[in-house]
Design an enzyme around this catalytic site. Structure first.
Site, mmCIF file in Angstrom:
data_model
loop_
_atom_site.group_PDB
_atom_site.id
_atom_site.type_symbol
_atom_site.label_atom_id
_atom_site.label_comp_id
_atom_site.label_asym_id
_atom_site.label_seq_id
_atom_site.Cartn_x
_atom_site.Cartn_y
_atom_site.Cartn_z
ATOM 1 N N ALA A 1 0.851 -1.193 0.000
ATOM 2 C CA ALA A 1 0.000 0.000 0.000
ATOM 3 C C ALA A 1 0.888 1.245 0.000
ATOM 4 C CB ALA A 1 -0.972 -0.035 1.174
ATOM 5 N N CYS B 1 0.168 -3.119 -4.109
ATOM 6 C CA CYS B 1 -0.785 -2.027 -3.859
ATOM 7 C C CYS B 1 -2.048 -2.641 -3.252
ATOM 8 C CB CYS B 1 -1.081 -1.277 -5.151
ATOM 9 S SG CYS B 1 0.376 -0.513 -5.893
ATOM 10 N N LEU B 2 -1.902 -3.173 -2.046
ATOM 11 C CA LEU B 2 -2.994 -3.918 -1.422
ATOM 12 C C LEU B 2 -4.161 -3.037 -1.022
ATOM 13 C CD1 LEU B 2 -1.086 -6.504 0.823
ATOM 14 C CD2 LEU B 2 -1.487 -6.515 -1.640
ATOM 15 N N GLU B 3 -3.960 -1.709 -1.046
ATOM 16 C CA GLU B 3 -5.078 -0.809 -0.748
ATOM 17 C C GLU B 3 -6.194 -0.920 -1.777
ATOM 18 O OE1 GLU B 3 -1.940 2.100 -2.460
ATOM 19 O OE2 GLU B 3 -2.128 -0.047 -2.058
ATOM 20 N N ARG B 4 -5.875 -1.536 -2.920
ATOM 21 C CA ARG B 4 -6.899 -1.778 -3.933
ATOM 22 C C ARG B 4 -8.086 -2.531 -3.338
ATOM 23 N NH1 ARG B 4 -7.725 0.830 -6.042
ATOM 24 N NH2 ARG B 4 -5.924 1.162 -7.398
#
Length: 250
Positions: A98, A120-123
């Site tokens: 993230a 980009c785990l905030e996806r």
């Protein structure tokens, strides 16, 4: 919060994110500390290179979603919209996800332990990239790969991160901090006027047309050649060449 170590590393400052209970996720207080410590580093004439690190389990898991850092002109995570005049190296172990990816992308170089994980785990949670990731990631890994990371939110291992150019060096687990410091010490020991101007020329040249980019490079190069310490480097080169010739002489 954060910690700073200046002992034993000539010209190098080590700045640590210190919230292990939250995988070094950044809240407003930590963001302010990062901002202040990096500004202080940039203003310190004795400091040449900074190493930004977390701990063995996580470099940074991004923003703390339970205590979101406030929006600020310098970037929600603290320094991600600052343009420092000196290099910063990320030393990455464990999770770098993230906003952690964005913070690492803000750094000049990235050294990672072999088990480090990126993405980009905030996806998954509908949280946007807002710390420079959409600007910097394509410039580091290319448009297609950046879109793959950003749109899918998938997890990426250190091998792939190195292959696509995000990670500069992969090292044994638990040694990223030491390896990053070693790299920082080597850079800090280089003729500094030249390091500063070459680095500035690279960043200022991004997005310029060829003629403007070459003119910008020429301007920086002339400043290095005109500097008082330029002759020192030339003299060292001459000494090195003479010693090498002696070694190679039959």
């Amino acid at each position: 919060m954060t910690s700073v170590d200046t002992d034993g590393h000539e010209g190098v400052v080590v700045i640590g994110i210190d919230r292990p209970e939250r995988r070094n996720a950044i809240n407003s207080a930590t963001a302010q500390h990062l901002h202040d410590e990096l500004i202080a580093f940039d203003a310190d004439p004795a400091a040449r290179v900074a190493v930004l690190t977390g701990d063995d389990r996580a470099f940074c898991a991004g923003a703390d979603l339970r205590d979101l850092p406030r929006l600020r002109p310098s970037g929600p995570l603290g320094p991600t919209r600052l343009q420092l005049s000196k290099p910063v190296i990320a030393a990455i172990e464990g999770w770098c996800v993230a906003g952690g990816v964005e913070l690492a992308a803000w750094c000049d170089l990235r050294v990672a332990g072999r088990s480090a994980r990126f993405g980009c785990l905030e996806r998954r949670w509908g949280v946007p990239l807002i710390d420079g990731g959409t600007y910097r990631l394509p410039r580091i890994v290319g448009l297609g790969r950046a879109l793959d990371w950003i749109l899918t939110g998938r997890e990426v291992d250190a091998t792939e991160a190195e292959r696509v150019g995000f990670v500069t060096r992969v090292v044994a687990d638990g040694t990223a901090r030491a390896a990053a410091i070693q790299l920082a010490v080597a850079i800090a020991a280089s003729p500094w006027t030249c390091v500063e101007h070459d680095r500035a020329s690279v960043y200022e040249g991004l997005g310029l047309e060829l003629e403007d980019g070459l003119a910008n490079e020429d301007r920086h190069g002339r400043e290095v050649i005109a500097a008082e310490d330029f002759g020192d480097g030339v003299a060292r080169f001459s000494t090195h060449q003479a010693a090498r010739a002696d070694r190679d002489r039959p």
